[in-house]
Design a protein around this motif. Structure first.
Motif, PDB file in Angstrom:
ATOM      1  N   ILE A  29       0.955  -0.971  -0.090  1.00 16.05           N
ATOM      2  CA  ILE A  29      -0.134   0.146  -0.218  1.00 16.05           C
ATOM      3  C   ILE A  29       0.781   1.550   0.562  1.00 16.05           C
ATOM      4  O   ILE A  29       1.908   1.292   0.655  1.00 16.05           O
ATOM      5  CB  ILE A  29      -1.371   0.180   1.267  1.00 16.05           C
ATOM      6  CG1 ILE A  29      -1.758  -0.742   0.801  1.00 16.05           C
ATOM      7  CG2 ILE A  29      -1.207   1.431   1.227  1.00 16.05           C
ATOM      8  CD1 ILE A  29      -2.703  -0.841   2.128  1.00 16.05           C
ATOM      9  N   TYR A  36      -4.317   6.674  -1.199  1.00 17.22           N
ATOM     10  CA  TYR A  36      -3.576   5.514  -1.023  1.00 17.22           C
ATOM     11  C   TYR A  36      -3.997   4.185  -2.245  1.00 17.22           C
ATOM     12  O   TYR A  36      -5.419   4.015  -2.914  1.00 17.22           O
ATOM     13  CB  TYR A  36      -3.608   5.220   0.345  1.00 17.22           C
ATOM     14  CG  TYR A  36      -2.777   5.616   0.821  1.00 17.22           C
ATOM     15  CD1 TYR A  36      -1.550   5.229   1.032  1.00 17.22           C
ATOM     16  CD2 TYR A  36      -3.225   6.972   2.207  1.00 17.22           C
ATOM     17  CE1 TYR A  36       0.026   5.962   1.914  1.00 17.22           C
ATOM     18  CE2 TYR A  36      -2.380   7.458   2.561  1.00 17.22           C
ATOM     19  CZ  TYR A  36      -1.052   7.162   2.583  1.00 17.22           C
ATOM     20  OH  TYR A  36      -0.273   7.995   3.752  1.00 17.22           O
ATOM     21  N   ILE A  38      -3.713   0.180  -3.533  1.00 12.51           N
ATOM     22  CA  ILE A  38      -3.107  -0.870  -3.315  1.00 12.51           C
ATOM     23  C   ILE A  38      -2.121  -1.702  -4.246  1.00 12.51           C
ATOM     24  O   ILE A  38      -2.918  -2.076  -5.054  1.00 12.51           O
ATOM     25  CB  ILE A  38      -4.183  -1.948  -2.551  1.00 12.51           C
ATOM     26  CG1 ILE A  38      -3.203  -3.916  -1.926  1.00 12.51           C
ATOM     27  CG2 ILE A  38      -5.477  -2.145  -3.161  1.00 12.51           C
ATOM     28  CD1 ILE A  38      -4.031  -4.616  -1.087  1.00 12.51           C
ATOM     29  N   LYS A  55      -9.393  -7.056  -1.513  1.00 10.38           N
ATOM     30  CA  LYS A  55     -10.275  -5.817  -1.271  1.00 10.38           C
ATOM     31  C   LYS A  55     -12.086  -6.364  -1.748  1.00 10.38           C
ATOM     32  O   LYS A  55     -12.155  -5.618  -1.038  1.00 10.38           O
ATOM     33  CB  LYS A  55      -9.624  -4.844  -2.823  1.00 10.38           C
ATOM     34  CG  LYS A  55      -8.659  -4.148  -3.275  1.00 10.38           C
ATOM     35  CD  LYS A  55      -9.230  -2.828  -3.819  1.00 10.38           C
ATOM     36  CE  LYS A  55     -10.418  -2.504  -4.011  1.00 10.38           C
ATOM     37  NZ  LYS A  55     -10.360  -0.981  -3.947  1.00 10.38           N
ATOM     38  N   ALA A 143      -6.579   1.968  -1.660  1.00  8.84           N
ATOM     39  CA  ALA A 143      -6.515   0.421  -1.204  1.00  8.84           C
ATOM     40  C   ALA A 143      -7.931   1.173  -0.482  1.00  8.84           C
ATOM     41  O   ALA A 143      -8.337   1.927   1.260  1.00  8.84           O
ATOM     42  CB  ALA A 143      -5.251   1.646  -0.028  1.00  8.84           C
ATOM     43  N   PHE A 161      -6.746  -3.681   6.126  1.00 10.77           N
ATOM     44  CA  PHE A 161      -5.533  -4.591   5.221  1.00 10.77           C
ATOM     45  C   PHE A 161      -5.296  -5.484   6.174  1.00 10.77           C
ATOM     46  O   PHE A 161      -3.323  -5.859   4.984  1.00 10.77           O
ATOM     47  CB  PHE A 161      -5.070  -3.614   4.599  1.00 10.77           C
ATOM     48  CG  PHE A 161      -5.546  -3.401   3.128  1.00 10.77           C
ATOM     49  CD1 PHE A 161      -5.931  -4.335   2.074  1.00 10.77           C
ATOM     50  CD2 PHE A 161      -6.556  -2.001   2.448  1.00 10.77           C
ATOM     51  CE1 PHE A 161      -7.103  -3.749   1.127  1.00 10.77           C
ATOM     52  CE2 PHE A 161      -7.199  -1.557   1.758  1.00 10.77           C
ATOM     53  CZ  PHE A 161      -7.557  -2.953   0.749  1.00 10.77           C
ATOM     54  N   ILE A 168       2.310  -1.433   4.755  1.00 16.82           N
ATOM     55  CA  ILE A 168       2.250  -0.229   4.211  1.00 16.82           C
ATOM     56  C   ILE A 168       3.246   1.339   4.292  1.00 16.82           C
ATOM     57  O   ILE A 168       3.488   1.698   5.511  1.00 16.82           O
ATOM     58  CB  ILE A 168       1.368  -0.093   5.352  1.00 16.82           C
ATOM     59  CG1 ILE A 168      -0.315  -1.390   5.353  1.00 16.82           C
ATOM     60  CG2 ILE A 168      -0.173   1.450   5.626  1.00 16.82           C
ATOM     61  CD1 ILE A 168      -1.355  -0.935   6.242  1.00 16.82           C
TER      62      ILE A 168
END
Ligand code: AMP
Ligand code: MG
Length: 337
Positions: A29, A36, A38, A55, A143, A161, A168
């Motif tokens: 991420i 943001y 992913i 997701k 994200a 997540f 991240i």
């Protein structure tokens, strides 16, 4: 899963770890100037599958491929006409995605089976550094777990997540706060499939012609140009109502009449003294509203209200993108007069 703090500086050792992870099919991420993302290596279909799983995204909803530099676009897609070239020259790098005919190097799951691919070149320093030093095209949707508001602040999304990604990267709150403008040239006309920070007016100035897809404010079921239009999106858990009333007095009266101590209000300062459970100020300008709105939609849920009442804006300039997200966030429960 590891959270990396790159708010002040990009840590070079950690950058190597992030790049190794992407090269071996991991998920990261990372911040962009919009929201943001992913991300995973766009040429690795297994890694791309993992994005859809993390997701909970429908596999007919394609991902955008992020590149470091516009000279690399033709490795992955065809630039078929002068208008596409002019859009690229005018708006990239930046919060702009262009839909182009894809080359075979992009696996079919990235494009959800379409013969086109969305290409974006982020201007954010962290995103650009990862793309440049890895030389990897990164497929990345926003994200957030599908259906929820996009992530613009790591604190909002790290739990959703937890252990589903390798890294991240915290780059602070994202600048723009709304996703990129998505444009496809259809019959020679740049057509906005999703409005964003690059406005209809900006495209008109650069190209002299522009169209907005009819479906950006509609609930759609069947085939659409941009499959993302079909899905429940940006939505808080609690019920929302979006209200845009041009006349100031009438607008304040509407909020007064429809609010009680179980209502959260998201809006401008003219609503700040109305009795409610919590008033959340969203800013004074369209840029501030865009920057704050996804964070506030998530924050509103934490008060667990019966209703989240949101003040709408005029659908002009950046206001078109803000209203497109808010109409969906409120599941089409909105009034405009
Ligand atoms: P997200 O990355 O979550 O912001 O979503 C990307 C958006 O771009 C979605 O609305 C997708 O449907 C849209 N998109 C991505 N690729 C294409 C494509 N090839 N054609 C049309 N729309 C696309
Ligand atoms: Mg999204």
């Amino acid at each position: 899963m590891k959270i990396l703090n790159w708010k002040e500086n990009i840590n070079e050792y950690e950058l190597d770890c992030v790049i190794d992870t992407l090269k071996s099919g991991g998920l990261v991420i990372f911040p962009t100037e919009t929201v943001y993302g992913i991300g995973a290596d766009a040429t690795n279909s297994k890694a791309v599958d993992d994005i859809f799983i993390a997701k909970g995204r429908a596999n007919d909803n394609p991902l955008i491929v992020h590149l470091d530099n516009k000279n690399n676009i033709e490795k992955y897609a065809y630039i078929s006409n002068e208008i596409e070239q002019k859009l690229i020259d005018s708006f990239m790098p930046g919060p702009f995605t262009i839909i182009l005919k894809k080359k075979d190097i992009i696996p079919n799951n990235v494009s959800a089976g379409l013969c086109t691919v969305g290409i974006r070149i982020p201007s954010n320093k962290i995103a650009n550094t990862i793309l440049t030093y890895s030389s990897i095209p990164i497929a990345a949707p926003s994200a957030n777990v599908s259906g929820k508001p996009s992530g613009t602040d790591i604190d909002d999304i790290k739990d959703e997540f937890n252990n589903k990604v390798d890294y991240i990267i915290d780059g602070g709150n994202t600048d723009i706060g709304l996703e990129s403008t998505v444009v496809k040239v259809i019959d020679g006309i740049p057509t906005i499939l999703r409005p964003g920070f690059i406005t209809k007016e900006d495209i008109m100035d650069a190209i002299g012609v522009v169209k907005v897809d009819d479906n950006i404010f509609k609930k759609v079921d069947g085939p659409v140009e941009s499959p993302g239009m079909k899905y429940r999106h940006y939505a808080p858990v609690n019920e929302c109502k979006l209200v845009y009333i041009r006349d100031n007095e009438e607008c304040i009266k509407y909020f007064k009449d429809n609010s009680n101590n179980n209502t959260v209000i998201i809006g401008s300062n003219k609503l700040k003294d109305i009795e409610c459970k919590k008033f959340l100020y969203y800013g004074n300008t369209l840029e501030e509203i865009s920057h704050n709105i996804f964070r506030l939609l998530r924050l509103a849920d934490t008060y667990n209200p019966e209703l989240i009442l949101i003040e709408g804006v005029k659908k002009e300039g950046l206001g078109l993108a803000i209203m497109n997200r808010l109409v969906r966030a409120s599941s089409y429960n909105y009034i405009e007069r």
